[in-house]
Enzyme design. Structure first.
Site, mmCIF file in Angstrom:
data_model
loop_
_atom_site.group_PDB
_atom_site.id
_atom_site.type_symbol
_atom_site.label_atom_id
_atom_site.label_comp_id
_atom_site.label_asym_id
_atom_site.label_seq_id
_atom_site.Cartn_x
_atom_site.Cartn_y
_atom_site.Cartn_z
ATOM 1 N N CYS A 124 0.845 -1.191 0.000
ATOM 2 C CA CYS A 124 0.000 0.000 0.000
ATOM 3 C C CYS A 124 0.884 1.246 0.000
ATOM 4 O O CYS A 124 1.772 1.375 0.830
ATOM 5 C CB CYS A 124 -0.880 -0.039 1.245
ATOM 6 S SG CYS A 124 -1.505 1.555 1.734
ATOM 7 N N GLU A 125 0.615 2.158 -0.933
ATOM 8 C CA GLU A 125 1.467 3.350 -1.025
ATOM 9 C C GLU A 125 1.190 4.360 0.082
ATOM 10 O O GLU A 125 1.937 5.303 0.269
ATOM 11 C CB GLU A 125 1.324 4.021 -2.399
ATOM 12 C CG GLU A 125 0.004 4.728 -2.634
ATOM 13 C CD GLU A 125 -0.069 5.369 -4.028
ATOM 14 O OE1 GLU A 125 0.692 4.957 -4.916
ATOM 15 O OE2 GLU A 125 -0.890 6.276 -4.205
ATOM 16 N N CYS A 195 -2.904 -2.918 5.927
ATOM 17 C CA CYS A 195 -3.114 -1.659 6.661
ATOM 18 C C CYS A 195 -4.529 -1.584 7.212
ATOM 19 O O CYS A 195 -4.810 -0.800 8.104
ATOM 20 C CB CYS A 195 -2.795 -0.447 5.786
ATOM 21 S SG CYS A 195 -3.716 -0.392 4.250
#
Ligand SMILES: [Zn+2]
Length: 232
Positions: A124-125, A195
């Protein structure tokens, strides 16, 4: 880049579409199809990048109070740097893009081809923690066919970037359209975001599904046929 204490304070002036970063929180907005890259992204060699990341990661560990002279920890900055550049973020570098060979569609197979359950690991960026999922790809040949392992390699290439799932889905679809020279493409991604499951709302069972349908796959009976294959 310089950070100010205000960037981490409860409110700040940064806003996207009238929402502050705080209000957006974990909602994983993204801004476009292309991975946002700087124009000088590849002026530095991979070797220089690894040295720099190693130094900076050592600083992060140091700030957190970890003892970098400990035998178990002292190799970590180098390992992380190597892993970022050579493995989990190697898809940022176009030099690592898989070379794709196409073949003539000798069997004249003109129905959909489905390659399902392509397992991938991305990150996840927004949090730099893993996204783990499966991609399902379908296409109808416009005259050329692609080696099945290459579909897998295209998924892995785009997964090995800091990502959001919507962009990953679209980037794979655009690549397939360009390579296969057809609009008849479907990409479905079913993934778990660590996340979400390991932090934040701590939901361990939710999964996110994204899809891209174009050409014949915009027709309801084709979507139904594809879903039927995926459910088998
Ligand atoms: Zn995230």
């Amino acid at each position: 880049m310089e950070f100010k204490t205000a960037d981490f304070a409860p409110t700040n002036g940064n806003r996207i579409s009238n929402f502050s970063f705080d209000e957006i929180g974990d909602d994983h907005f993204y801004t476009g199809l292309e991975t946002p890259m700087k124009s000088d992204a590849f002026e530095m060699s991979d070797l220089e990048k690894k040295e720099k990341i190693s130094d900076l990661f050592a600083q992060i560990m140091d700030v957190m109070g970890l003892d970098l002279t400990d035998d178990s920890l002292k190799g970590t900055p180098n390992r992380v740097a190597k892993m970022y550049i050579e493995e989990i973020f190697s898809g940022l570098n176009p030099a690592n893009k898989p070379k794709i060979a196409l073949f003539e569609n000798k069997y004249q197979y003109n129905q959909m081809l489905v390659e399902k359950n392509i397992t991938f690991y991305s990150n996840c960026e927004h949090h730099f923690v893993p996204i783990i999922g499966q991609a399902h790809i379908a296409y109808v040949s416009s005259g050329k066919v692609i080696g099945l392992s290459k579909l897998n390699r295209i998924v892995q290439y785009y997964a090995k970037r800091p990502q959001v799932q919507e962009r990953l889905t679209n980037q794979i679809a655009m690549e397939l359209k360009a390579i296969l020279n057809t609009e008849d493409i479907a990409v479905i991604i079913d993934a778990k975001h660590l996340c979400v499951s390991s932090r934040g709302v701590k939901d361990d069972t939710s999964a996110t599904v994204t899809s891209y349908y174009s050409g014949v796959f915009e027709k309801p009976h084709k979507i139904a046929e594809l879903q039927n294959y995926l459910n088998q």
